[in-house]
Design a protein around this motif. Sequence first.
Motif, mmCIF file in Angstrom:
data_model
loop_
_atom_site.group_PDB
_atom_site.id
_atom_site.type_symbol
_atom_site.label_atom_id
_atom_site.label_comp_id
_atom_site.label_asym_id
_atom_site.label_seq_id
_atom_site.Cartn_x
_atom_site.Cartn_y
_atom_site.Cartn_z
ATOM 1 N N GLY A 165 0.919 -1.087 -0.019
ATOM 2 C CA GLY A 165 0.097 0.134 -0.103
ATOM 3 C C GLY A 165 0.751 1.158 -0.132
ATOM 4 O O GLY A 165 0.665 2.148 -0.629
ATOM 5 N N ALA A 166 1.971 1.261 0.677
ATOM 6 C CA ALA A 166 2.850 2.382 0.558
ATOM 7 C C ALA A 166 3.650 2.786 -0.580
ATOM 8 O O ALA A 166 3.642 4.077 -0.870
ATOM 9 C CB ALA A 166 3.972 2.275 1.722
ATOM 10 N N ALA A 201 -6.119 2.321 -0.677
ATOM 11 C CA ALA A 201 -6.980 2.239 0.287
ATOM 12 C C ALA A 201 -7.108 0.638 0.679
ATOM 13 O O ALA A 201 -7.248 0.398 1.643
ATOM 14 C CB ALA A 201 -8.137 2.774 -0.173
ATOM 15 N N MET A 202 -7.156 -0.211 -0.354
ATOM 16 C CA MET A 202 -7.658 -1.790 -0.194
ATOM 17 C C MET A 202 -6.318 -2.192 0.694
ATOM 18 O O MET A 202 -6.577 -2.953 1.480
ATOM 19 C CB MET A 202 -7.771 -2.301 -1.410
ATOM 20 C CG MET A 202 -9.232 -2.036 -2.270
ATOM 21 S SD MET A 202 -9.510 -2.887 -3.616
ATOM 22 C CE MET A 202 -10.046 -4.195 -2.751
ATOM 23 N N CYS A 203 -5.134 -1.836 0.125
ATOM 24 C CA CYS A 203 -4.028 -2.605 0.780
ATOM 25 C C CYS A 203 -4.067 -2.220 2.205
ATOM 26 O O CYS A 203 -3.727 -2.684 3.108
ATOM 27 C CB CYS A 203 -2.722 -2.099 0.127
ATOM 28 S SG CYS A 203 -2.652 -2.983 -1.444
ATOM 29 N N MET A 204 -4.197 -0.848 2.425
ATOM 30 C CA MET A 204 -4.084 -0.249 4.039
ATOM 31 C C MET A 204 -5.123 -0.599 4.911
ATOM 32 O O MET A 204 -4.982 -0.778 5.947
ATOM 33 C CB MET A 204 -4.000 1.051 3.803
ATOM 34 C CG MET A 204 -2.595 1.734 2.927
ATOM 35 S SD MET A 204 -1.112 1.078 3.405
ATOM 36 C CE MET A 204 -0.774 2.163 4.912
ATOM 37 N N LEU A 205 -6.306 -0.720 4.218
ATOM 38 C CA LEU A 205 -7.623 -0.777 5.093
ATOM 39 C C LEU A 205 -7.889 -2.132 5.314
ATOM 40 O O LEU A 205 -7.892 -2.872 6.389
ATOM 41 C CB LEU A 205 -8.762 -0.053 4.356
ATOM 42 C CG LEU A 205 -8.809 1.539 4.438
ATOM 43 C CD1 LEU A 205 -10.037 1.940 3.863
ATOM 44 C CD2 LEU A 205 -8.370 2.125 5.736
ATOM 45 N N LEU A 211 -6.384 -7.470 8.122
ATOM 46 C CA LEU A 211 -5.800 -8.736 8.670
ATOM 47 C C LEU A 211 -5.047 -9.029 9.897
ATOM 48 O O LEU A 211 -4.916 -9.816 10.387
ATOM 49 C CB LEU A 211 -4.751 -9.044 7.425
ATOM 50 C CG LEU A 211 -5.314 -9.422 6.052
ATOM 51 C CD1 LEU A 211 -4.219 -10.011 5.266
ATOM 52 C CD2 LEU A 211 -6.465 -10.350 6.082
ATOM 53 N N THR A 212 -4.503 -7.827 10.310
ATOM 54 C CA THR A 212 -3.912 -7.732 11.664
ATOM 55 C C THR A 212 -5.028 -8.021 12.693
ATOM 56 O O THR A 212 -5.033 -8.879 13.616
ATOM 57 C CB THR A 212 -3.319 -6.075 11.875
ATOM 58 O OG1 THR A 212 -2.206 -6.052 10.807
ATOM 59 C CG2 THR A 212 -2.767 -6.384 13.497
ATOM 60 N N CYS A 249 -5.014 -8.723 -2.439
ATOM 61 C CA CYS A 249 -3.971 -8.513 -3.554
ATOM 62 C C CYS A 249 -4.692 -8.534 -4.929
ATOM 63 O O CYS A 249 -4.325 -7.607 -5.578
ATOM 64 C CB CYS A 249 -2.924 -9.742 -3.373
ATOM 65 S SG CYS A 249 -1.505 -9.489 -4.594
ATOM 66 N N GLY A 250 -5.485 -9.099 -5.256
ATOM 67 C CA GLY A 250 -6.271 -9.488 -6.603
ATOM 68 C C GLY A 250 -7.015 -8.205 -6.596
ATOM 69 O O GLY A 250 -6.929 -7.558 -7.595
#
Length: 994
Positions: A165-166, A201-205, A211-212, A249-250
């Motif tokens: 995401g970064a 946004a999808m990666c970070m949120l 997932l955390t 990821c997808g």
Amino acid sequence: MVARRETTYDGAMTSALRPRSLWHRITLGIQAAWAATLLLVLALQTVLPEPRWYLVHTAGLGFVASAILVWTWHFADALTRRKQSQKHQLARLVLMAAGAVQLGIAIAGAGIAGQALALTGPATVIGAMAWHLWALHTATKGGFLGRAAATLRFHATAGAFLILGATFGTLLAVDATNDSLASLWRKAVRLHHDDLVLAHAMCMLLGFVGLTILGTLVTFGPTIARARMSPKAVEWSRRALPPLAGAVCGGALLAAGGFARLAGVAVLVWMAASALILVPVAQSWRGSMLSVGDGWFVGAGMTWILAAAATWAVQLLTAGVDAGSAGYVKYGMLIGAGAVQTVIGALTFLLPVVMGGGPTRLRRTLEKVEPSAAARWFLINGGMLVAVLTRSERTQRAALTLAVIAAAASLLLVAVLSLRQKTAGAPEPEAGPRQSERRRVEGADGEPARKAGERAVPQEPGKAAGEQKAGLPVGLPRTDAVSPRSGEAGASPARDPRGHPRAMPRTRLSLGAALAALALVVAVAWGGNGGSPGGGGQAGGAVSDPGAEVTKVRIAVRGLSFTPSRIEVPRGNRLQIAVRNTSDQQHDLVVDNGAATGMIDPGKSRTVDVGVVNGNMGGWCSVVGHRQAGMTVTIVAVGKDRAGSASPSPGRTPASGGGHDHGGIPGTSRSPLQPTYAELSAEPGPSFAARDATVPPASAETTHRIALEAVEVDKEVAPGRKQRVWTFNGTVPGPVLRGKVGDAFVVTLTNKGTMGHSIDFHAGDVSPDQPMRTIAPGQSLTYTFTARRSGIWLYHCSTKPLSTHIANGMYGAVIVDPPGLDRVDREYYLIQAEQYWSANLKQGTDADAVRSATPSAVAFNGYPFQYVHRPLQARTGERVRIWVISAGPNLDLPFHVVGAQFDTVWYEGAYRIRRGCDVSSLAVQRCDPAQGSAGSAGSQGLAVAVAQGGFVEFAPREPGTYTPLNHAMAYAERGATASLRVTSGSEADGARGG
């Protein structure tokens, strides 16, 4: 894990565990500092220039990322029972904080500094997380993890998604300094900006935060219920991780590729896979009365996250990327509510345990937390519910304020009580011989004592040490050491002495719910009634009316105007405006209250939800200069408000800008930047290189092929002033072209900028329809013309508003030699243009100042006073020719050279004087310059209007410093002044024009 000593428990924390308690105090201080920063940013929402950026990328990232780093490291340390470096973890926390701070500073920076921070900030965040992942890998390598492996795998995968995401964020923020690379980079990012934002946004949120939390719940969920973790939960979590990670990821890759609706399907897959985690957790809670202080907060947190995911998925499936980009604030608000409440619940359980002090003091801490938990829980979740459902910005702000205060109070209460529990309260009962022996043999968590770094030994396949005994995941702190009533070992605080679920105090729950409801009613009432009919507490007068009727309006962009430019909406109705861009360049619509469409490409449409209108409002296009050119919309509230008072006159002009500073937009009290003479004429520095003013010689070719690139660059335009300029080939002015009458010019223009540009050659005698059309970034056109007439001809960008494009640097000149042009010894050109500085360095030009013709500087060849510092050169007796032209966009050029008289003046196609001969009356003068006879005619100046030009010639007789300038002295003193250093014929020749 910190090494344990064989020491008798003496009523206080064992000396072996003191470093761990101190460590948790340090990390708690870091998290508290970020929580305070988050509150400060929320309080300054109306002051900060980009409040959402600071809220998400600085305060939000710092708070959430630091909490995740601290507690995932704690879980790894506890679950693996391996001692790890606290110094390294502290360094990672400092790195993460440095990255977040750099991102905060980057939005306020400009030029190279802002670009550098936009790169180093994400890079620092990525480096901190990569180091953290390596530490997790090292901790788990070769160790017996048992059921703990599921949680650690989730944490590692979540960290990888932060890195991804970064990386997407870096692609959005980077501003390459190499012109060629930058033009290609900006084109790709501009074309896919919304797609990249969605992927980011999808990666970070869903990836990093989601997932955390899900991974932590695998082991932590049963723990807060004081229940066993079932083998089914472990097995299902193993099955859930691949589809969860694959969905994120997808979805991110699909979003980045422009397939937003398919990304919505990926969000649905993520929700379905998360059920494999949440169902076993919910089953473990069955028959257990969850504590309000931890279990209820964790449960509410996951509910909000799932609600956010469901809303996001539905809107992506129905509206694609437009829905995603328009709703990030709402999705972020929902997921933020979930993440914060999950952190509150986790810390309520963990902090009292890890701070030490013994079981009795731990129990007393929890007893102090519980009484207010219900009220805080109802306030947070009730406030969020009101904020999500209301259409009133004022009501939303009030409800969010209550929720944030309740969340902050929860964190503060737990932190203070946990810090005090080690020294407060009654002393622990002295341990008897059996207890002392047990503590000598076992560690503080009830596990067999081991040496530092020693691995746990499995007692059964698939179970970790101590798991059969406690029914808890290995390594998690036990809270069932003492009964809340009797102090007997083995009773859970959530259960009565018989082991049955302890009933919640109904009076406490009822009182908490009543207090929260009362506070929310007050907030809603304040939000609904606090605004006046004309204002509503915000620019534009939005009011609270959830059942407001919706008014839908369609408008179109035609040229530099909105059609219709006036919208009437019944007072109290909710307004939605659909904007279709029928012009040849990008536009947007921004409304007083901050609602905006985002940039709309030619031929595309977007809709903006303005909200409930209770007063007159204004809208405009935010592209530099477009508002000043007339791209405005008037929104008029008609009819009566609920109090029965009439609306203002329909003809009333709406507020412009709502009092906000938009960097040169009407409605602000700020005047254009006006540097002093001393500032403009300051020495630019030893490394400064003036533009070479020497006219390039005419080539023998009859067809000239020229490649021009429209590119936006950061460039120094005056001493100490570096700003964004729009250029041809990266220079201001653009290249000076030269040819002869009859020559053909074939010019290829490529737009490597971020907006529409074009070109207009005054030397060309062609129809403007095709060669002067505006082209979008990445496009090219060919402009072919034949030079049929001599002169110095202006060329410039012809995209509207022309004044802004010219003032920002998009101009140049073409010199077509008159037939029989006399030979000279020195030949220079001076192109005059004005600069209108904006307070926004990325914007560069203040369009208001352009319209009022109030320049910050007036320059020859793009830089004020540059030839005063780096003079033009000549020798006595040499003939000097200076071509001059005014590019404007507003000011004429009465050209004069102090100390010289012109014996040749050529203006707009004809000689006025040639070698002292008055060409208009040769018979009277009996003077023939063609035969070399010099007359007595002369000139002291050449009056050049905007977009006109000519040249003068003279031969200085004496050495000294002559001064070419604009004889309108106010403009000469703003930079339209040069120096011509004349040396005697015996002196060495100097450098020419820089």
